[in-house]
Scaffold this motif. Sequence first.
Motif, PDB file in Angstrom:
ATOM      1  N   LEU A 135       0.818  -1.213   0.000  1.00  0.00           N
ATOM      2  CA  LEU A 135       0.000   0.000   0.000  1.00  0.00           C
ATOM      3  C   LEU A 135       0.852   1.263   0.000  1.00  0.00           C
ATOM      4  N   SER A 136       1.897   1.293   0.826  1.00  0.00           N
ATOM      5  CA  SER A 136       2.713   2.509   0.929  1.00  0.00           C
ATOM      6  C   SER A 136       3.408   2.823  -0.393  1.00  0.00           C
ATOM      7  N   HIS A 137       3.731   1.803  -1.186  1.00  0.00           N
ATOM      8  CA  HIS A 137       4.342   2.039  -2.499  1.00  0.00           C
ATOM      9  C   HIS A 137       3.319   2.625  -3.472  1.00  0.00           C
ATOM     10  N   VAL A 138       2.099   2.082  -3.440  1.00  0.00           N
ATOM     11  CA  VAL A 138       1.040   2.614  -4.300  1.00  0.00           C
ATOM     12  C   VAL A 138       0.791   4.075  -3.958  1.00  0.00           C
ATOM     13  N   TYR A 139       0.696   4.373  -2.669  1.00  0.00           N
ATOM     14  CA  TYR A 139       0.469   5.739  -2.204  1.00  0.00           C
ATOM     15  C   TYR A 139       1.629   6.651  -2.602  1.00  0.00           C
ATOM     16  N   HIS A 140       2.855   6.198  -2.372  1.00  0.00           N
ATOM     17  CA  HIS A 140       4.042   6.997  -2.684  1.00  0.00           C
ATOM     18  C   HIS A 140       4.087   7.364  -4.163  1.00  0.00           C
ATOM     19  N   ASP A 141       3.865   6.366  -5.020  1.00  0.00           N
ATOM     20  CA  ASP A 141       3.967   6.603  -6.459  1.00  0.00           C
ATOM     21  C   ASP A 141       2.919   7.607  -6.940  1.00  0.00           C
ATOM     22  N   ILE A 142       1.720   7.517  -6.399  1.00  0.00           N
ATOM     23  CA  ILE A 142       0.654   8.424  -6.825  1.00  0.00           C
ATOM     24  C   ILE A 142       0.883   9.828  -6.279  1.00  0.00           C
ATOM     25  N   ILE A 143       1.234   9.942  -5.002  1.00  0.00           N
ATOM     26  CA  ILE A 143       1.458  11.254  -4.391  1.00  0.00           C
ATOM     27  C   ILE A 143       2.685  11.925  -5.002  1.00  0.00           C
ATOM     28  N   LYS A 144       3.737  11.145  -5.247  1.00  0.00           N
ATOM     29  CA  LYS A 144       4.959  11.696  -5.833  1.00  0.00           C
ATOM     30  C   LYS A 144       4.682  12.221  -7.239  1.00  0.00           C
ATOM     31  N   TRP A 145       3.821  11.534  -7.949  1.00  0.00           N
ATOM     32  CA  TRP A 145       3.476  11.954  -9.315  1.00  0.00           C
ATOM     33  C   TRP A 145       2.693  13.267  -9.301  1.00  0.00           C
ATOM     34  N   LYS A 146       1.885  13.458  -8.243  1.00  0.00           N
ATOM     35  CA  LYS A 146       1.046  14.648  -8.168  1.00  0.00           C
ATOM     36  C   LYS A 146       1.768  15.862  -7.587  1.00  0.00           C
ATOM     37  N   THR A 147       2.885  15.623  -6.895  1.00  0.00           N
ATOM     38  CA  THR A 147       3.608  16.717  -6.253  1.00  0.00           C
ATOM     39  C   THR A 147       5.035  16.769  -6.768  1.00  0.00           C
ATOM     40  N   VAL A 148       5.711  17.862  -6.475  1.00  0.00           N
ATOM     41  CA  VAL A 148       7.093  18.024  -6.925  1.00  0.00           C
ATOM     42  C   VAL A 148       7.995  18.211  -5.708  1.00  0.00           C
ATOM     43  N   GLY A 149       9.000  17.331  -5.576  1.00  0.00           N
ATOM     44  CA  GLY A 149       9.975  17.475  -4.506  1.00  0.00           C
ATOM     45  C   GLY A 149       9.429  17.102  -3.141  1.00  0.00           C
ATOM     46  N   GLY A 150      10.361  16.964  -2.180  1.00  0.00           N
ATOM     47  CA  GLY A 150       9.984  16.660  -0.810  1.00  0.00           C
ATOM     48  C   GLY A 150       9.759  15.187  -0.581  1.00  0.00           C
ATOM     49  N   ASP A 151       9.839  14.792   0.684  1.00  0.00           N
ATOM     50  CA  ASP A 151       9.606  13.408   1.046  1.00  0.00           C
ATOM     51  C   ASP A 151       8.112  13.164   1.236  1.00  0.00           C
TER      52      ASP A 151
END
Length: 207
Positions: free
Chosen positions: A147-163
């Motif tokens: 789940l955390s990978h699915v979330y990370h990939d989607i959120i990272k795609w929608k935002t720029v930079g940052g953890d």
Amino acid sequence: MIIPRTIRRFKERREFRDSPYAPLFEPYKGDEVVSLDCETTSLDVKKGEILSIGAVRIRGRRVITSERLDIKLKPPASLTGDSIKIHKIRASDLVDGIELDDALEQVLEFVGNRPILGYYVNYDIRMLDKYIRPKYGFGLPNKAIELSHVYHDIIKWKTVGGDVDLRFDTISKKLDIPIIQRHTALGDAITVALMYVRLKFGAPLAD
């Protein structure tokens, strides 16, 4: 020598192709996913023992809460005060628990060859394999969805930079999904299922 999971799965598929468990090794072609969670006495796979197992099926964008596992095991000797502080499960809560062998059979039947979803799902799979492999001669061959990978990939795609904050509570809050009975196996499994459907399809539907 550590054998990669893909190689071991291929070898076991050949070895068990004429056994009653052959369907477990077949590629899954449906639209169902099983969200699964284990509550244990330790986060160390070598030391930990399973206390409870929860699982629920996801069919498309629906979380099928009527199709679920809610298994409590007999309390192990390692159930101490330190572990109780984490999961809040006492020996008295497991008084009606079943034997581990019965639980493993239920898990294999319920999951089948469907993909297994979870939050830190590899830990749950390793915990189950710790007992499944000695009994059956193979480990869970299922595809794992973190789940955390699915979330990370989607959120990272929608935002720029940052953890990206991957804590369970943060993901739940960001997705506006209520946490259901935190640190219970079934509650965590259902919560993860709802978060996954929200990420993949938008508003989840529960039956």
